[in-house]
Design a protein around this motif. Structure first.
Motif, PDB file in Angstrom:
ATOM      1  N   SER A  74       0.910  -1.148  -0.037  1.00  0.00           N
ATOM      2  CA  SER A  74      -0.061   0.205  -0.019  1.00  0.00           C
ATOM      3  C   SER A  74       0.933   1.140  -0.115  1.00  0.00           C
ATOM      4  O   SER A  74       0.522   2.276  -0.750  1.00  0.00           O
ATOM      5  N   LEU A  77       2.552   1.650  -3.495  1.00  0.00           N
ATOM      6  CA  LEU A  77       1.321   1.935  -4.468  1.00  0.00           C
ATOM      7  C   LEU A  77       1.142   3.360  -4.237  1.00  0.00           C
ATOM      8  O   LEU A  77       0.900   4.403  -5.205  1.00  0.00           O
ATOM      9  N   GLN A  78       1.094   4.070  -2.941  1.00  0.00           N
ATOM     10  CA  GLN A  78       0.645   5.126  -2.599  1.00  0.00           C
ATOM     11  C   GLN A  78       1.798   6.213  -3.170  1.00  0.00           C
ATOM     12  O   GLN A  78       1.607   7.466  -3.837  1.00  0.00           O
ATOM     13  N   GLN A  79       2.917   5.772  -3.117  1.00  0.00           N
ATOM     14  CA  GLN A  79       4.301   6.674  -3.439  1.00  0.00           C
ATOM     15  C   GLN A  79       4.309   6.969  -4.879  1.00  0.00           C
ATOM     16  O   GLN A  79       4.487   7.909  -5.688  1.00  0.00           O
ATOM     17  N   GLU A  80       3.993   5.598  -5.764  1.00  0.00           N
ATOM     18  CA  GLU A  80       3.926   5.645  -7.153  1.00  0.00           C
ATOM     19  C   GLU A  80       2.842   6.572  -7.696  1.00  0.00           C
ATOM     20  O   GLU A  80       3.068   7.449  -8.597  1.00  0.00           O
ATOM     21  N   ILE A  81       1.880   6.620  -7.037  1.00  0.00           N
ATOM     22  CA  ILE A  81       0.580   7.676  -7.240  1.00  0.00           C
ATOM     23  C   ILE A  81       0.955   8.927  -7.169  1.00  0.00           C
ATOM     24  O   ILE A  81       0.678   9.843  -8.042  1.00  0.00           O
ATOM     25  N   ASP A  82       1.619   9.279  -6.003  1.00  0.00           N
ATOM     26  CA  ASP A  82       2.093  10.427  -5.678  1.00  0.00           C
ATOM     27  C   ASP A  82       2.956  10.959  -6.662  1.00  0.00           C
ATOM     28  O   ASP A  82       3.019  12.342  -6.895  1.00  0.00           O
ATOM     29  N   TRP A  83       4.166  10.187  -6.981  1.00  0.00           N
ATOM     30  CA  TRP A  83       4.924  10.622  -7.852  1.00  0.00           C
ATOM     31  C   TRP A  83       4.423  10.870  -9.619  1.00  0.00           C
ATOM     32  O   TRP A  83       5.195  11.272 -10.091  1.00  0.00           O
ATOM     33  N   GLY A  84       3.516  10.401  -9.636  1.00  0.00           N
ATOM     34  CA  GLY A  84       2.744  10.560 -10.955  1.00  0.00           C
ATOM     35  C   GLY A  84       3.384   9.444 -11.983  1.00  0.00           C
ATOM     36  O   GLY A  84       2.988   9.724 -13.114  1.00  0.00           O
TER      37      GLY A  84
END
Length: 84
Positions: A74, A77-84
């Motif tokens: 989780s 995944l959240q870091q990948e979403i934040d980094w775009g």
């Protein structure tokens, strides 16, 4: 009842206190042998209670590991979403 050790019979040069100490060491050695024997028996034939406790511990450990993996996934995944 343990047999008295003939080598530990009180020679004239030992004081009563020294003989008492030797006797206690002899009793301690005998108790340690009994303890080692009992531990060997327990290790070779674990009790049902111990096995049940280990199974419960294994289930809990597995659950914690699964939750940890999900948490790490989780976060990644959240870091990948934040980094775009």
């Amino acid at each position: 009842q343990p047999q008295p050790n003939p080598l530990l019979n009180s020679p004239p040069e030992l004081s009563p206190t020294e003989q008492d100490v030797l006797d206690e060491y002899e009793r301690l050695a005998e108790n340690m042998k009994k303890l080692a024997s009992l531990l060997d028996t327990l290790a070779s034939q674990p009790s049902v209670a111990i096995l049940d406790g280990l199974r419960e511990l294994e289930r809990k450990t597995s659950l914690v590991f699964t939750l940890l993996k999900a948490s790490v996934y989780s976060i990644v995944l959240q870091q990948e979403i934040d980094w775009g």
